[in-house]
Write a protein that holds these residues in place. Structure first.
Motif, PDB file in Angstrom:
ATOM      1  N   PRO A  14       1.084  -1.534   0.354  1.00  0.00           N
ATOM      2  CA  PRO A  14       0.064   0.317  -0.184  1.00  0.00           C
ATOM      3  C   PRO A  14       0.815   1.148  -0.325  1.00  0.00           C
ATOM      4  O   PRO A  14       2.085   1.485   0.746  1.00  0.00           O
ATOM      5  N   PHE A  15       0.683   2.185  -0.912  1.00  0.00           N
ATOM      6  CA  PHE A  15       0.941   3.631  -0.941  1.00  0.00           C
ATOM      7  C   PHE A  15      -0.167   4.586  -1.203  1.00  0.00           C
ATOM      8  O   PHE A  15      -1.099   4.897  -1.986  1.00  0.00           O
ATOM      9  N   ASN A  16       0.183   5.662  -0.264  1.00  0.00           N
ATOM     10  CA  ASN A  16      -0.811   6.723   0.275  1.00  0.00           C
ATOM     11  C   ASN A  16      -0.259   8.292  -0.579  1.00  0.00           C
ATOM     12  O   ASN A  16       0.804   8.082  -0.995  1.00  0.00           O
ATOM     13  N   CYS A  17      -1.205   8.529  -1.139  1.00  0.00           N
ATOM     14  CA  CYS A  17      -0.460   9.484  -2.543  1.00  0.00           C
ATOM     15  C   CYS A  17      -1.611  10.842  -2.878  1.00  0.00           C
ATOM     16  O   CYS A  17      -2.795  10.456  -2.592  1.00  0.00           O
ATOM     17  N   PRO A  18      -1.387  11.449  -2.892  1.00  0.00           N
ATOM     18  CA  PRO A  18      -2.627  12.858  -3.208  1.00  0.00           C
ATOM     19  C   PRO A  18      -3.135  12.308  -4.356  1.00  0.00           C
ATOM     20  O   PRO A  18      -3.124  11.724  -5.523  1.00  0.00           O
ATOM     21  N   ASN A  19      -4.578  12.888  -4.308  1.00  0.00           N
ATOM     22  CA  ASN A  19      -5.492  12.273  -5.329  1.00  0.00           C
ATOM     23  C   ASN A  19      -5.084  12.907  -6.955  1.00  0.00           C
ATOM     24  O   ASN A  19      -5.967  12.576  -7.870  1.00  0.00           O
ATOM     25  N   ASN A  20      -4.395  14.190  -6.730  1.00  0.00           N
ATOM     26  CA  ASN A  20      -4.003  14.313  -8.060  1.00  0.00           C
ATOM     27  C   ASN A  20      -3.088  14.110  -8.983  1.00  0.00           C
ATOM     28  O   ASN A  20      -2.319  14.464  -9.364  1.00  0.00           O
ATOM     29  N   MET A  21      -2.265  12.884  -8.547  1.00  0.00           N
ATOM     30  CA  MET A  21      -1.014  12.579  -9.125  1.00  0.00           C
ATOM     31  C   MET A  21      -1.397  11.270  -9.856  1.00  0.00           C
ATOM     32  O   MET A  21      -1.936  10.065  -9.811  1.00  0.00           O
ATOM     33  N   SER A  22      -0.319  11.700 -11.078  1.00  0.00           N
ATOM     34  CA  SER A  22       0.080  11.311 -12.085  1.00  0.00           C
ATOM     35  C   SER A  22       1.478  10.141 -12.021  1.00  0.00           C
ATOM     36  O   SER A  22       2.040  10.000 -11.364  1.00  0.00           O
ATOM     37  N   ILE A  23       1.148   8.858 -13.065  1.00  0.00           N
ATOM     38  CA  ILE A  23       2.109   8.142 -12.461  1.00  0.00           C
ATOM     39  C   ILE A  23       3.117   8.206 -13.127  1.00  0.00           C
ATOM     40  O   ILE A  23       4.626   8.222 -12.165  1.00  0.00           O
ATOM     41  N   TYR A  24       3.405   9.845 -13.876  1.00  0.00           N
ATOM     42  CA  TYR A  24       4.377  10.271 -14.112  1.00  0.00           C
ATOM     43  C   TYR A  24       4.656  11.113 -13.014  1.00  0.00           C
ATOM     44  O   TYR A  24       6.181  11.384 -12.550  1.00  0.00           O
ATOM     45  N   ASP A  25       4.065  11.321 -11.582  1.00  0.00           N
ATOM     46  CA  ASP A  25       4.628  12.306 -10.543  1.00  0.00           C
ATOM     47  C   ASP A  25       5.111  11.118 -10.300  1.00  0.00           C
ATOM     48  O   ASP A  25       6.451  11.215  -8.899  1.00  0.00           O
ATOM     49  N   LEU A  26       4.458  10.322  -9.659  1.00  0.00           N
ATOM     50  CA  LEU A  26       4.768   9.162  -9.047  1.00  0.00           C
ATOM     51  C   LEU A  26       6.357   8.493  -9.293  1.00  0.00           C
ATOM     52  O   LEU A  26       7.433   8.479  -8.400  1.00  0.00           O
ATOM     53  N   ILE A  27       6.702   8.611 -10.879  1.00  0.00           N
ATOM     54  CA  ILE A  27       8.062   8.503 -10.850  1.00  0.00           C
ATOM     55  C   ILE A  27       9.377   9.173 -10.729  1.00  0.00           C
ATOM     56  O   ILE A  27       9.591   9.010 -10.269  1.00  0.00           O
ATOM     57  N   CYS A  28       8.792  10.205 -11.038  1.00  0.00           N
ATOM     58  CA  CYS A  28       9.310  11.349 -10.541  1.00  0.00           C
ATOM     59  C   CYS A  28      10.169  11.497  -9.049  1.00  0.00           C
ATOM     60  O   CYS A  28      10.963  11.374  -8.207  1.00  0.00           O
ATOM     61  N   TYR A  29       8.277  10.826  -8.413  1.00  0.00           N
ATOM     62  CA  TYR A  29       8.272  11.177  -6.596  1.00  0.00           C
ATOM     63  C   TYR A  29       9.944   9.684  -6.039  1.00  0.00           C
ATOM     64  O   TYR A  29      10.369  10.299  -5.160  1.00  0.00           O
ATOM     65  N   PHE A  30       9.332   8.878  -7.085  1.00  0.00           N
ATOM     66  CA  PHE A  30      10.835   7.904  -6.963  1.00  0.00           C
ATOM     67  C   PHE A  30      11.982   8.208  -7.517  1.00  0.00           C
ATOM     68  O   PHE A  30      12.994   7.252  -7.501  1.00  0.00           O
ATOM     69  N   MET A  45       0.494  -3.210 -19.213  1.00  0.00           N
ATOM     70  CA  MET A  45       1.212  -2.447 -19.825  1.00  0.00           C
ATOM     71  C   MET A  45       1.538  -0.936 -20.479  1.00  0.00           C
ATOM     72  O   MET A  45       0.230  -0.897 -21.444  1.00  0.00           O
ATOM     73  N   ILE A  46       1.745   0.241 -20.069  1.00  0.00           N
ATOM     74  CA  ILE A  46       1.994   1.357 -20.159  1.00  0.00           C
ATOM     75  C   ILE A  46       3.014   1.594 -20.683  1.00  0.00           C
ATOM     76  O   ILE A  46       4.190   1.282 -19.891  1.00  0.00           O
ATOM     77  N   TYR A  47       2.824   3.199 -21.715  1.00  0.00           N
ATOM     78  CA  TYR A  47       4.497   3.360 -22.437  1.00  0.00           C
ATOM     79  C   TYR A  47       4.964   4.299 -21.702  1.00  0.00           C
ATOM     80  O   TYR A  47       3.927   5.414 -21.309  1.00  0.00           O
ATOM     81  N   ASP A  48       6.465   4.985 -21.743  1.00  0.00           N
ATOM     82  CA  ASP A  48       6.689   5.941 -20.599  1.00  0.00           C
ATOM     83  C   ASP A  48       5.809   7.964 -21.502  1.00  0.00           C
ATOM     84  O   ASP A  48       4.989   8.167 -20.477  1.00  0.00           O
ATOM     85  N   ASN A  49       5.150   7.659 -22.270  1.00  0.00           N
ATOM     86  CA  ASN A  49       4.729   8.192 -23.031  1.00  0.00           C
ATOM     87  C   ASN A  49       3.133   8.399 -22.264  1.00  0.00           C
ATOM     88  O   ASN A  49       2.745  10.286 -22.874  1.00  0.00           O
ATOM     89  N   PHE A  51       2.483   8.569 -19.070  1.00  0.00           N
ATOM     90  CA  PHE A  51       2.350   8.401 -17.778  1.00  0.00           C
ATOM     91  C   PHE A  51       2.298   9.362 -17.103  1.00  0.00           C
ATOM     92  O   PHE A  51       1.324   9.977 -15.927  1.00  0.00           O
ATOM     93  N   ILE A  52       2.118  10.754 -17.788  1.00  0.00           N
ATOM     94  CA  ILE A  52       1.360  11.559 -17.194  1.00  0.00           C
ATOM     95  C   ILE A  52       0.101  12.109 -17.389  1.00  0.00           C
ATOM     96  O   ILE A  52      -0.503  13.553 -17.063  1.00  0.00           O
ATOM     97  N   ASP A  53      -0.068  11.542 -18.543  1.00  0.00           N
ATOM     98  CA  ASP A  53      -1.532  11.371 -18.817  1.00  0.00           C
ATOM     99  C   ASP A  53      -2.574  10.491 -17.695  1.00  0.00           C
ATOM    100  O   ASP A  53      -4.273  10.960 -17.716  1.00  0.00           O
ATOM    101  N   ILE A  54      -2.421   9.653 -17.502  1.00  0.00           N
ATOM    102  CA  ILE A  54      -2.863   8.984 -15.695  1.00  0.00           C
ATOM    103  C   ILE A  54      -2.455   9.303 -15.190  1.00  0.00           C
ATOM    104  O   ILE A  54      -1.804   9.365 -14.319  1.00  0.00           O
ATOM    105  N   LEU A  55      -4.043  10.127 -14.133  1.00  0.00           N
ATOM    106  CA  LEU A  55      -4.390  10.071 -12.910  1.00  0.00           C
ATOM    107  C   LEU A  55      -4.034   8.930 -11.995  1.00  0.00           C
ATOM    108  O   LEU A  55      -5.652   7.797 -13.033  1.00  0.00           O
ATOM    109  N   LEU A  56      -4.144   8.940 -11.246  1.00  0.00           N
ATOM    110  CA  LEU A  56      -4.127   7.831 -10.295  1.00  0.00           C
ATOM    111  C   LEU A  56      -5.193   7.778  -9.076  1.00  0.00           C
ATOM    112  O   LEU A  56      -6.093   8.883  -9.305  1.00  0.00           O
TER     113      LEU A  56
END
Length: 71
Positions: A14-30, A45-49, A51-56
């Motif tokens: 489990p991981f708690n994150c802001p409700n407006n975080m994208s996969i790109y934001d998550l990758i940057c966070y780590f 499977m998703i591609y790096d292009n 990441f920014i469009d998918i909100l968690l």
């Protein structure tokens, strides 16, 4: 009052994150290079292009695999 955080699963944990975080934001966070990572998002499977469009969203499941070189 709206909850500002969601819980997702990353590699089964489990991981708690802001409700407006994208996969790109998550990758940057780590601090992961988005060009050197494979991401499975809710069993797709998703591609790096993408990441920014998918909100968690609550209860999303991600498998994140980093690619490392070696010799």
């Amino acid at each position: 009052m709206k909850n500002n955080y969601i819980t997702i699963q990353i590699n089964g944990e489990p991981f708690n994150c802001p409700n407006n975080m994208s996969i790109y934001d998550l990758i940057c966070y780590f601090d992961i290079n988005s060009k050197l990572v494979l991401v499975e998002y809710n069993k797709d499977m998703i591609y790096d292009n993408q990441f920014i469009d998918i909100l968690l969203k609550q209860n999303d499941k991600l498998e994140i695999i980093t690619i490392v070189g070696g010799g």
